[in-house]
Write a protein that holds these residues in place. Structure first.
Motif, mmCIF file in Angstrom:
data_model
loop_
_atom_site.group_PDB
_atom_site.id
_atom_site.type_symbol
_atom_site.label_atom_id
_atom_site.label_comp_id
_atom_site.label_asym_id
_atom_site.label_seq_id
_atom_site.Cartn_x
_atom_site.Cartn_y
_atom_site.Cartn_z
ATOM 1 N N MET A 1 -8.405 5.669 -3.026
ATOM 2 C CA MET A 1 -7.039 4.953 -2.699
ATOM 3 C C MET A 1 -6.650 5.345 -1.462
ATOM 4 O O MET A 1 -5.851 4.478 -0.698
ATOM 5 C CB MET A 1 -6.291 5.895 -3.879
ATOM 6 C CG MET A 1 -4.843 5.269 -3.842
ATOM 7 S SD MET A 1 -4.906 3.529 -4.404
ATOM 8 C CE MET A 1 -3.092 3.298 -4.624
ATOM 9 N N ASN A 2 -6.830 6.585 -0.743
ATOM 10 C CA ASN A 2 -6.129 6.752 0.677
ATOM 11 C C ASN A 2 -6.891 5.948 1.639
ATOM 12 O O ASN A 2 -6.257 5.412 2.632
ATOM 13 C CB ASN A 2 -6.517 8.313 0.775
ATOM 14 C CG ASN A 2 -5.678 9.038 0.157
ATOM 15 O OD1 ASN A 2 -4.691 8.785 -0.332
ATOM 16 N ND2 ASN A 2 -6.214 10.443 -0.029
ATOM 17 N N THR A 3 -8.272 5.375 1.436
ATOM 18 C CA THR A 3 -8.898 4.700 2.365
ATOM 19 C C THR A 3 -8.155 3.281 2.328
ATOM 20 O O THR A 3 -7.981 2.661 3.368
ATOM 21 C CB THR A 3 -10.171 4.586 2.067
ATOM 22 O OG1 THR A 3 -10.898 5.898 2.238
ATOM 23 C CG2 THR A 3 -11.073 3.767 3.151
ATOM 24 N N GLN A 4 -7.970 2.853 1.086
ATOM 25 C CA GLN A 4 -7.215 1.624 1.041
ATOM 26 C C GLN A 4 -5.833 1.554 1.717
ATOM 27 O O GLN A 4 -5.432 0.685 2.520
ATOM 28 C CB GLN A 4 -7.127 1.089 -0.570
ATOM 29 C CG GLN A 4 -6.573 -0.053 -0.709
ATOM 30 C CD GLN A 4 -6.692 -0.540 -2.282
ATOM 31 O OE1 GLN A 4 -6.817 0.167 -2.907
ATOM 32 N NE2 GLN A 4 -6.224 -1.743 -2.494
ATOM 33 N N ASP A 5 -5.057 2.485 1.383
ATOM 34 C CA ASP A 5 -3.778 2.657 2.278
ATOM 35 C C ASP A 5 -4.078 2.591 3.692
ATOM 36 O O ASP A 5 -3.015 2.231 4.427
ATOM 37 C CB ASP A 5 -3.093 3.798 1.696
ATOM 38 C CG ASP A 5 -2.578 3.891 0.069
ATOM 39 O OD1 ASP A 5 -2.558 4.624 -0.512
ATOM 40 O OD2 ASP A 5 -2.668 2.755 -0.237
ATOM 41 N N THR A 6 -4.731 3.318 4.013
ATOM 42 C CA THR A 6 -5.122 3.483 5.484
ATOM 43 C C THR A 6 -5.351 2.258 6.232
ATOM 44 O O THR A 6 -4.987 1.933 7.200
ATOM 45 C CB THR A 6 -6.163 4.554 5.877
ATOM 46 O OG1 THR A 6 -5.745 5.950 5.237
ATOM 47 C CG2 THR A 6 -6.341 4.619 7.562
ATOM 48 N N ASN A 7 -6.368 1.394 5.411
ATOM 49 C CA ASN A 7 -6.768 0.291 6.045
ATOM 50 C C ASN A 7 -5.663 -0.864 5.587
ATOM 51 O O ASN A 7 -5.753 -2.250 6.416
ATOM 52 C CB ASN A 7 -7.992 -0.313 5.526
ATOM 53 C CG ASN A 7 -9.208 0.947 5.834
ATOM 54 O OD1 ASN A 7 -9.126 1.400 6.931
ATOM 55 N ND2 ASN A 7 -10.226 1.058 5.150
ATOM 56 N N ALA A 8 -4.758 -0.849 4.983
ATOM 57 C CA ALA A 8 -3.913 -1.900 4.546
ATOM 58 C C ALA A 8 -3.239 -2.370 5.869
ATOM 59 O O ALA A 8 -2.652 -1.593 6.751
ATOM 60 C CB ALA A 8 -2.715 -1.506 3.641
ATOM 61 N N PRO A 9 -2.859 -3.537 6.131
ATOM 62 C CA PRO A 9 -2.277 -3.962 7.448
ATOM 63 C C PRO A 9 -0.697 -3.629 7.331
ATOM 64 O O PRO A 9 -0.058 -3.827 6.271
ATOM 65 C CB PRO A 9 -2.389 -5.274 7.367
ATOM 66 C CG PRO A 9 -2.649 -5.811 5.993
ATOM 67 C CD PRO A 9 -3.275 -4.866 5.440
ATOM 68 N N ARG A 10 -0.126 -3.015 8.493
ATOM 69 C CA ARG A 10 1.326 -2.771 8.459
ATOM 70 C C ARG A 10 2.201 -3.824 8.973
ATOM 71 O O ARG A 10 3.265 -3.682 8.840
ATOM 72 C CB ARG A 10 1.576 -1.376 9.116
ATOM 73 C CG ARG A 10 0.610 -0.293 8.599
ATOM 74 C CD ARG A 10 1.162 0.301 7.229
ATOM 75 N NE ARG A 10 2.277 0.887 7.180
ATOM 76 C CZ ARG A 10 3.079 1.145 6.195
ATOM 77 N NH1 ARG A 10 2.730 1.120 5.022
ATOM 78 N NH2 ARG A 10 4.161 1.794 6.397
ATOM 79 N N THR A 11 1.522 -4.678 9.905
ATOM 80 C CA THR A 11 2.286 -5.650 10.555
ATOM 81 C C THR A 11 1.473 -6.998 10.310
ATOM 82 O O THR A 11 0.282 -7.037 9.923
ATOM 83 C CB THR A 11 2.440 -5.270 12.094
ATOM 84 O OG1 THR A 11 1.000 -5.376 12.669
ATOM 85 C CG2 THR A 11 3.092 -4.049 12.376
#
Length: 306
Positions: free
Chosen positions: A1-11
């Motif tokens: 889950m943390n890996t997915q949040d880290t890789n999720a695009p922010r911009t």
């Protein structure tokens, strides 16, 4: 889950970078279309939700529009289906040299390439005139207040014409070309910075070079196609000309071995030469179409000219 949040695009820029990476190895024209569609959709969503940041908007939209990897897979699948639907029926494979030589007449792309060769003179003249006139007027107006708007308008028309040429190339030569303009990487920049980015974009200058190049190429394509087709048809029709003309009483040829009056045998031999020349012309036209498709792909598609 943390890996997915880290890789999720922010911009939006990160989303596009991830989408481009997920499409690595795909056709550059497909990548350009996918990036443009994603950019347009995401910026429209951001404009409709002014109270949200890009990160919040992306977290909301990714659930409906899809993560970059999902969108990339969707575009790959759609591209396969579209290409299967648009691809002409494959010509039967011929193993013999004779079959391959005469089989070019059964390839629909041969006739598409032929029509492109005949059309290229008109399009080449138009593109060359448009590019030269636009460049000259841009240089002349550069000292006036209307100089910058005129240059922006001219570059906009050049990009629009590149899409038109892409549709012609794809329809007649069977080469996958973009159906969308290049996605606006600098959409968040100020107007002047976006104008500067347009000047530094390699694709702007490669497209202009393509438009200038099409005049000499169009002259060569048109001249070769018309000349060879005319010779082929003229030679093939030699027996008919012999039948309906009084050659024996009016035509005598001397090759240094004595006078010779052309007969039906000479006409049939010339007709056979014409048939061979016709199929050779079809092969040449097909080869020129493939070459022109590569030129258009390299100079008009983003990612190929960069």
């Amino acid at each position: 889950m943390n890996t997915q949040d880290t890789n999720a695009p922010r911009t939006i820029a990160q989303y596009l970078d991830q989408l481009r990476a997920a499409l690595r190895g795909a056709d550059p024209a497909l990548i350009q279309d996918a990036l443009y569609d994603a950019e347009e959709h995401l910026r429209a969503e951001l404009a409709e939700q002014p109270g949200r940041s890009e990160a919040e908007m992306l977290a909301h939209v990714v659930g409906s529009y899809g993560a970059p990897e999902e969108v990339a897979e969707l575009y790959r699948d759609q591209e396969i289906k579209i290409q299967r639907a648009l691809r002409p029926p494959p010509a039967p494979k011929r193993r013999s040299l004779t079959g391959r030589f005469f089989g070019v007449a059964a390839d629909p792309r041969t006739y598409g390439a032929m029509f492109y060769m005949l059309l290229s003179l008109a399009t080449g003249i138009f593109y060359f005139t448009w590019a030269v006139t636009g460049i000259a007027l841009s240089a002349g107006f550069s000292v006036l207040i209307i100089g910058v708007p005129f240059v922006v308008l001219f570059f906009g028309t050049v990009r629009a014409l590149s899409l038109v040429e892409g549709r012609i190339v794809e329809a007649m030569l069977g080469v996958r070309m973009p159906r969308r303009p290049p996605y606006p990487e600098q959409a968040a920049m100020s107007l002047m910075k976006r104008i500067g980015a347009m000047f530094t974009d390699a694709r702007t200058w490669s497209t202009l070079f393509y438009m200038l190049l099409m005049l000499p190429l169009g002259v060569v394509y048109f001249t070769l196609t018309v000349t060879l087709l005319s010779l082929s048809v003229g030679f093939i029709g030699a027996p008919f000309a012999w039948l309906f003309s009084d050659f024996e009483s009016r035509v005598t040829v001397d090759f240094g071995f004595g006078a010779h009056t052309p007969g039906i045998g000479d006409a049939l031999a010339l007709s056979l030469i014409g048939i061979g020349l016709l199929f050779t012309t079809l092969h040449l036209v097909r080869a020129l179409g493939l070459m022109q498709g590569d030129i258009a792909k390299h100079l008009l598609v983003r990612g190929s000219a960069d």
